[in-house]
Design a protein around this motif. Structure first.
Motif, PDB file in Angstrom:
ATOM      1  N   ARG A 149       0.824  -1.202   0.000  1.00  0.00           N
ATOM      2  CA  ARG A 149       0.000   0.000   0.000  1.00  0.00           C
ATOM      3  C   ARG A 149       0.863   1.259   0.000  1.00  0.00           C
ATOM      4  NH1 ARG A 149      -5.115   0.677   0.398  1.00  0.00           N
ATOM      5  NH2 ARG A 149      -5.664  -1.378   1.139  1.00  0.00           N
ATOM      6  N   GLY A 150       2.124   1.100   0.398  1.00  0.00           N
ATOM      7  CA  GLY A 150       3.006   2.262   0.487  1.00  0.00           C
ATOM      8  C   GLY A 150       2.788   3.057   1.761  1.00  0.00           C
ATOM      9  N   SER A 151       2.383   2.382   2.827  1.00  0.00           N
ATOM     10  CA  SER A 151       2.082   3.055   4.083  1.00  0.00           C
ATOM     11  C   SER A 151       3.236   2.915   5.065  1.00  0.00           C
ATOM     12  CB  SER A 151       0.804   2.479   4.696  1.00  0.00           C
ATOM     13  OG  SER A 151       0.563   3.086   5.936  1.00  0.00           O
ATOM     14  N   THR A 152       4.012   3.976   5.186  1.00  0.00           N
ATOM     15  CA  THR A 152       5.150   3.975   6.098  1.00  0.00           C
ATOM     16  C   THR A 152       4.703   3.841   7.544  1.00  0.00           C
ATOM     17  OG1 THR A 152       6.348   5.373   4.540  1.00  0.00           O
ATOM     18  CG2 THR A 152       7.207   5.278   6.775  1.00  0.00           C
ATOM     19  N   GLY A 153       3.616   4.503   7.914  1.00  0.00           N
ATOM     20  CA  GLY A 153       3.134   4.462   9.293  1.00  0.00           C
ATOM     21  C   GLY A 153       2.707   3.063   9.719  1.00  0.00           C
ATOM     22  N   ILE A 154       1.906   2.414   8.892  1.00  0.00           N
ATOM     23  CA  ILE A 154       1.462   1.059   9.226  1.00  0.00           C
ATOM     24  C   ILE A 154       2.652   0.107   9.243  1.00  0.00           C
ATOM     25  CG2 ILE A 154       0.059  -0.903   8.462  1.00  0.00           C
ATOM     26  CD1 ILE A 154      -1.967   1.117   7.379  1.00  0.00           C
ATOM     27  N   LEU A 155       3.571   0.284   8.310  1.00  0.00           N
ATOM     28  CA  LEU A 155       4.767  -0.556   8.265  1.00  0.00           C
ATOM     29  C   LEU A 155       5.579  -0.394   9.550  1.00  0.00           C
ATOM     30  CD1 LEU A 155       6.543  -2.508   6.641  1.00  0.00           C
ATOM     31  CD2 LEU A 155       7.660  -0.487   5.650  1.00  0.00           C
ATOM     32  N   ALA A 156       5.775   0.852   9.995  1.00  0.00           N
ATOM     33  CA  ALA A 156       6.550   1.104  11.213  1.00  0.00           C
ATOM     34  C   ALA A 156       5.875   0.492  12.442  1.00  0.00           C
ATOM     35  CB  ALA A 156       6.739   2.606  11.408  1.00  0.00           C
ATOM     36  N   VAL A 157       4.556   0.648  12.554  1.00  0.00           N
ATOM     37  CA  VAL A 157       3.825   0.091  13.693  1.00  0.00           C
ATOM     38  C   VAL A 157       3.947  -1.433  13.705  1.00  0.00           C
ATOM     39  CG1 VAL A 157       1.519  -0.269  14.647  1.00  0.00           C
ATOM     40  CG2 VAL A 157       2.228   2.011  13.946  1.00  0.00           C
ATOM     41  N   CYS A 158       3.718  -2.059  12.546  1.00  0.00           N
ATOM     42  CA  CYS A 158       3.765  -3.528  12.474  1.00  0.00           C
ATOM     43  C   CYS A 158       5.167  -4.062  12.749  1.00  0.00           C
ATOM     44  CB  CYS A 158       3.269  -4.014  11.122  1.00  0.00           C
ATOM     45  SG  CYS A 158       1.494  -3.786  10.908  1.00  0.00           S
ATOM     46  N   LEU A 159       6.192  -3.407  12.219  1.00  0.00           N
ATOM     47  CA  LEU A 159       7.571  -3.859  12.473  1.00  0.00           C
ATOM     48  C   LEU A 159       7.933  -3.724  13.951  1.00  0.00           C
ATOM     49  CD1 LEU A 159       9.465  -2.463   9.357  1.00  0.00           C
ATOM     50  CD2 LEU A 159       9.082  -4.874   9.927  1.00  0.00           C
ATOM     51  N   SER A 160       7.525  -2.624  14.577  1.00  0.00           N
ATOM     52  CA  SER A 160       7.853  -2.462  15.998  1.00  0.00           C
ATOM     53  C   SER A 160       7.099  -3.465  16.861  1.00  0.00           C
ATOM     54  CB  SER A 160       7.591  -1.025  16.454  1.00  0.00           C
ATOM     55  OG  SER A 160       6.245  -0.680  16.276  1.00  0.00           O
ATOM     56  N   MET A 161       5.816  -3.719  16.553  1.00  0.00           N
ATOM     57  CA  MET A 161       5.072  -4.719  17.325  1.00  0.00           C
ATOM     58  C   MET A 161       5.647  -6.113  17.093  1.00  0.00           C
ATOM     59  SD  MET A 161       1.069  -3.570  17.413  1.00  0.00           S
ATOM     60  CE  MET A 161       0.801  -3.623  15.668  1.00  0.00           C
ATOM     61  N   LEU A 162       6.054  -6.405  15.858  1.00  0.00           N
ATOM     62  CA  LEU A 162       6.659  -7.707  15.563  1.00  0.00           C
ATOM     63  C   LEU A 162       7.937  -7.893  16.366  1.00  0.00           C
ATOM     64  CD1 LEU A 162       6.597 -10.322  13.862  1.00  0.00           C
ATOM     65  CD2 LEU A 162       7.933  -9.090  12.142  1.00  0.00           C
ATOM     66  N   ALA A 163       8.762  -6.858  16.437  1.00  0.00           N
ATOM     67  CA  ALA A 163      10.010  -6.951  17.207  1.00  0.00           C
ATOM     68  C   ALA A 163       9.721  -7.192  18.687  1.00  0.00           C
ATOM     69  CB  ALA A 163      10.832  -5.679  17.013  1.00  0.00           C
ATOM     70  N   MET A 164       8.816  -6.396  19.254  1.00  0.00           N
ATOM     71  CA  MET A 164       8.516  -6.537  20.687  1.00  0.00           C
ATOM     72  C   MET A 164       7.871  -7.883  21.004  1.00  0.00           C
ATOM     73  SD  MET A 164       7.190  -2.771  21.825  1.00  0.00           S
ATOM     74  CE  MET A 164       6.174  -2.435  20.395  1.00  0.00           C
ATOM     75  N   ASP A 165       6.895  -8.287  20.195  1.00  0.00           N
ATOM     76  CA  ASP A 165       6.197  -9.528  20.486  1.00  0.00           C
ATOM     77  C   ASP A 165       7.030 -10.761  20.166  1.00  0.00           C
ATOM     78  OD1 ASP A 165       3.945  -8.360  21.590  1.00  0.00           O
ATOM     79  OD2 ASP A 165       3.011  -8.060  19.646  1.00  0.00           O
ATOM     80  N   SER A 166       7.983 -10.640  19.259  1.00  0.00           N
ATOM     81  CA  SER A 166       8.914 -11.747  19.019  1.00  0.00           C
ATOM     82  C   SER A 166       9.775 -11.976  20.256  1.00  0.00           C
ATOM     83  CB  SER A 166       9.802 -11.461  17.802  1.00  0.00           C
ATOM     84  OG  SER A 166       9.029 -11.442  16.628  1.00  0.00           O
ATOM     85  N   ILE A 167      10.210 -10.896  20.878  1.00  0.00           N
ATOM     86  CA  ILE A 167      10.953 -11.015  22.138  1.00  0.00           C
ATOM     87  C   ILE A 167      10.060 -11.662  23.193  1.00  0.00           C
ATOM     88  CG2 ILE A 167      11.988  -9.701  24.041  1.00  0.00           C
ATOM     89  CD1 ILE A 167      12.899  -7.662  21.841  1.00  0.00           C
TER      90      ILE A 167
END
Length: 105
Positions: A76-94
């Protein structure tokens, strides 16, 4: 059929938006719906099973939705959604790694 029905403009505009979005990229829309489903399902299970939610079920379900949504956000080209999903993925992977290693026992 929908075009022939009398409905509020905002509803018709919403339906038209979904149709255009689907025509543009049906895989992305399906992925976003999968993410919606996994998020709502995870939240409902969590709320219904507090204080002992089944994290080994919830984390993979939640993480799978996030991973799919990362590709959708990129498409979609959405930087905001991408940033939110990447940060949640990092935290929840931990979180799932710590859970599987027995942290907090």
């Amino acid at each position: 059929m929908v075009d022939q029905m009398v409905m509020p403009r905002w509803l018709r505009d919403g339906i038209d938006y979904v149709k255009r979005d689907w025509d543009d990229n049906p895989w992305r829309v399906a992925g976003e719906m999968y993410n919606w489903f996994t998020s709502v399902t995870s939240s409902a299970i969590f709320a219904l099973t507090v204080p002992t939610p089944p994290f080994l079920l919830l984390y993979p379900l939640w993480l799978s939705g996030l991973i799919v949504m990362i590709f959708c956000a990129r498409s979609r080209g959405s930087t905001g959604i991408l940033a939110v999903c990447l940060s949640m993925l990092a935290m929840d992977s931990i979180g799932i790694i710590r859970l599987m290693m027995g942290a907090g026992r």
